[in-house]
Enzyme design. Structure first.
Site, PDB file in Angstrom:
ATOM      1  N   SER A 209      45.327  -2.247   6.081  1.00 45.31           N
ATOM      2  CA  SER A 209      45.494  -2.354   7.515  1.00 45.31           C
ATOM      3  C   SER A 209      46.939  -2.770   7.771  1.00 45.31           C
ATOM      4  CB  SER A 209      44.402  -3.326   8.276  1.00 45.31           C
ATOM      5  OG  SER A 209      44.699  -3.025   9.455  1.00 45.31           O
ATOM      6  N   GLU A 343      37.414   4.560  10.160  1.00 48.17           N
ATOM      7  CA  GLU A 343      38.228   3.365  10.298  1.00 48.17           C
ATOM      8  C   GLU A 343      38.013   2.820  11.714  1.00 48.17           C
ATOM      9  OE1 GLU A 343      40.198   2.070   8.300  1.00 48.17           O
ATOM     10  OE2 GLU A 343      41.028   3.807   6.747  1.00 48.17           O
ATOM     11  N   HIS A 461      36.959   0.566   8.176  1.00 56.75           N
ATOM     12  CA  HIS A 461      38.137  -0.257   7.963  1.00 56.75           C
ATOM     13  C   HIS A 461      37.692  -1.450   7.218  1.00 56.75           C
ATOM     14  CE1 HIS A 461      42.275  -0.579   9.184  1.00 56.75           C
ATOM     15  NE2 HIS A 461      42.252  -1.863   9.783  1.00 56.75           N
TER      16      HIS A 461
END
Ligand code: NAG
Ligand code: NAG
Ligand code: NAG
Ligand code: NAG
Ligand code: NAG
Ligand code: NAG
Length: 556
Positions: A209, A343, A461
């Site tokens: 990320s 995600e 994610h």
């Protein structure tokens, strides 16, 4: 007699354990560290742990917002069995201040061998959390799987939020302090990692990320050149809407105003912001666009890396990263890059009725911010209609179209940007690029499991991190007969092979060959319960979004 033997053996044991403890000492440039020996969670042996090592001076007082200064030496032996303080932050899940300090520039080193015959490859991890939360600590990033596979692992803290990413566009505060923290940590590792059995010529930087965005930025930053050999980018690149700061100087003045200090002078503002308590500075929402009121997570993080003005200071980034890449200005490293299936699944928590209704009503929200801020409203509406038709047809945006909305979020906030970076990077890198999609689902998907409530069982994610690290806070199943263990073993093998050899499948032991990506092969690896080679990842997503950008007349 028996008693005498008992006493002798007790004395011996004490001596052995004392000698053993004495052996878990390492001398780094600032002084001696006392580490400890811990059991691997897999039960496969032990490793040495050194936590809370300061790699820069505490960035407090007049050093607040400034580039980090050299670490301060200590006398005697520093106890390295506890993590250092986390950097000041709100927990993005609970929205509460976590126990933390401004004095937070610490790193952790884990190794299976302090004196290996051949120095071990090093993996340097940069945590995510939107440049505003998390730390390198074992609560999320336990080292067991990686150290158990023959690499030295380093995890770091770096300054977050306004403390790490304020930019006044002045020589005093050009921005990117948090990125310069990361560079300083990387330099510290290069200099000191040999003492822990690590090879300073064999360093892989990897991050997830915001940490992934950071990893890619290190590939183009002049400050990071020569400090690492390989990179792994997990779920984020600098062109994502949320990744780079927008209007950072304007935002800094908005922040001052929100805290009750109205000025147009950056020096006065700096003096004021250095005077306020760090806790008070954090968790404020200095929005500069109305759309940020709707969704900060998807639209923009308040404080993030910036393109710095060159005042002659040591600068992290003075050009747009895409421009640097198009000019071929990149560190030549081996690259692994990819994303998870969905995600956007972790953002489900935001997708309440009012939120979705707002998206349905205000068409411009569907248009990525990087386009929206460059086009006039008429063009924005046209582009929005195009996006809406593609994802929703004639349906409105509501709880009944969550699947469609998630597809839209997956692609617009992550997928297409990552796709473009894969193509851009693989073109300018003379070394191999390996592309993946992480699809595994098991009880280790602690972040994406929120989707199950809506019948989405997908990798989200952050879910990939729990197959490379053991997040100690979650106490996860690691039974050797489980599916979980199988996926962990495979994923860790791919990552550590890459760190060792620049190739995730250097031999036949995983039963597959991961072909490098190029514009002919378009190859990727699906990392799930099985490893499945594929081709043309996100091609359909790319075709649509390319038409959007073409229509907007924008390249990035
Ligand atoms: C290091 O600190 C921990 C926690 O405060 C303590 O339990 C331990 O005894 C200390 N070790 C040494 C060698 O001082
Ligand atoms: C900073 O704090 C000092 C001491 O409390 C005070 O005298 C000064 O006016 C403050 N400066 C600003 C800009 O708030
Ligand atoms: C995006 O997320 C949805 C819902 O979780 C999933 O079904 C879809 O496959 C994802 N899109 C891509 C391109 O992976
Ligand atoms: C999830 O699937 C089950 C079984 O098919 C169904 O009963 C339930 O209504 C679904 N839940 C949602 C939120 O769609
Ligand atoms: C990196 O480490 C691996 C595994 O120990 C080793 O085989 C390789 O030669 C090293 N590469 C370099 C460039 O030192
Ligand atoms: C594919 O890559 C090669 C080598 O980098 C380049 O010469 C060629 O123009 C590329 N083709 C396309 C269609 O991008």
């Amino acid at each position: 007699m028996t008693r005498a033997i008992f006493v002798i053996s007790l004395v011996l044991k004490t001596i052995i354990s004392a000698t053993h403890e004495a052996n878990i000492k390492v001398q780094v440039e600032q002084g001696w560290l006392q580490g400890e020996e811990l059991e691997l969670v897999t039960g496969d042996g032990k490793y040495f742990s050194f936590k809370g090592i300061p790699y820069a001076a505490p960035p407090v007082g007049k050093l607040r917002f400034k580039a980090p200064q050299p670490a301060i030496p200590w006398e005697g032996v520093r106890n390295s069995t506890q993590h250092g303080s986390k950097c000041i932050q709100f927990d993005i899940f609970t929205n509460k201040l976590v126990p933390a300090s401004e004095d937070c520039l610490f790193l952790n080193v884990y190794t299976s061998n302090l004196n290996p015959k051949v120095p071990l490859p090093v993996m340097f991890f940069i945590h995510g959390g939107g440049f505003e939360s998390d730390s390198g600590n074992v609560d999320n990033y336990g080292p067991d799987f990686l150290v158990g596979n023959g690499v030295v692992l380093v995890t770091i803290n770096y300054r977050l939020e306004v403390l790490g990413f304020l930019s006044l566009d002045t020589e005093a505060v050009p921005g990117n302090a948090g990125m310069k923290d990361q560079v300083t940590a990387l330099k510290w590792v290069k200099k000191n990692i040999e003492k822990f059995g690590g090879d300073p010529e064999n360093i892989t930087v990897f991050g997830q990320s915001a940490g992934s965005v950071s990893t890619v930025l290190h590939m183009v930053s002049p400050m990071s050149r020569g400090l690492f050999k390989r990179a792994i980018s997990m779920s984020g690149v600098p062109s994502c809407d949320w990744a780079m700061a927008y209007q950072p100087k304007r935002r800094a003045f908005v922040l001052g105003k929100q805290l009750g200090f109205d000025t147009t002078d950056p020096e006065n503002l700096l003096e004021f912001l250095q005077n306020v308590s760090a806790e008070k500075l954090t968790g404020v929402s200095p929005n500069v666009l109305a759309s940020e009121e709707v969704s900060n997570i998807l639209k923009m993080f308040h404080f993030a890396p910036v393109v710095e003005r060159d005042f002659g200071q040591e600068h992290f980034l003075t050009e747009n990263p895409e421009k640097l890449l198009m000019e071929g200005k990149v560190s030549q490293v081996d690259l692994m890059i990819g994303h998870s299936t969905s995600e956007g699944i972790g953002d489900l928590i935001l997708f309440e009725d009012t939120f979705l209704k707002t998206y349905s009503q205000y068409a411009e929200l569907l248009v990525p911010t990087k386009i929206q801020v460059k086009k006039n409203p008429e063009e924005v509406f046209k582009l929005s209609d195009m996006i809406r038709k593609h994802y929703f047809g004639t349906k409105s945006i509501s709880k009944d179209t969550l699947q469609e909305f998630l597809d839209y979020i997956n692609d617009s906030a992550y997928g297409y940007d990552i796709y473009r970076y894969i193509n851009l990077l693989s073109k300018v890198l003379k070394r191999n690029t390996y592309v993946y999609k992480f699809t595994a689902v098991s009880t280790r998907n602690i972040y994406g499991k929120i989707g199950q409530k809506y019948n989405f069982t997908v990798a989200g994610h952050l879910d990939d991190t729990a197959y490379i690290f053991d997040p100690k806070h979650a106490n996860l199943n690691i039974d050797k007969k489980s599916k979980e263990y199988k996926i962990v073993t495979q994923t860790v093998a791919l990552f550590t092979n890459f760190a060792k050899y620049g190739n995730p499948t250097p031999d036949k032991s995983l039963g597959v060959t991961w072909t490098p990506f190029n514009n002919n092969s378009e190859a990727y690896m699906d990392i799930g319960e099985d490893l499945t080679p594929g081709q043309n990842l996100d091609a359909d997503v790319a075709a649509f979004w390319k038409s959007v950008f073409d229509k907007a007349g924008l390249e990035f």
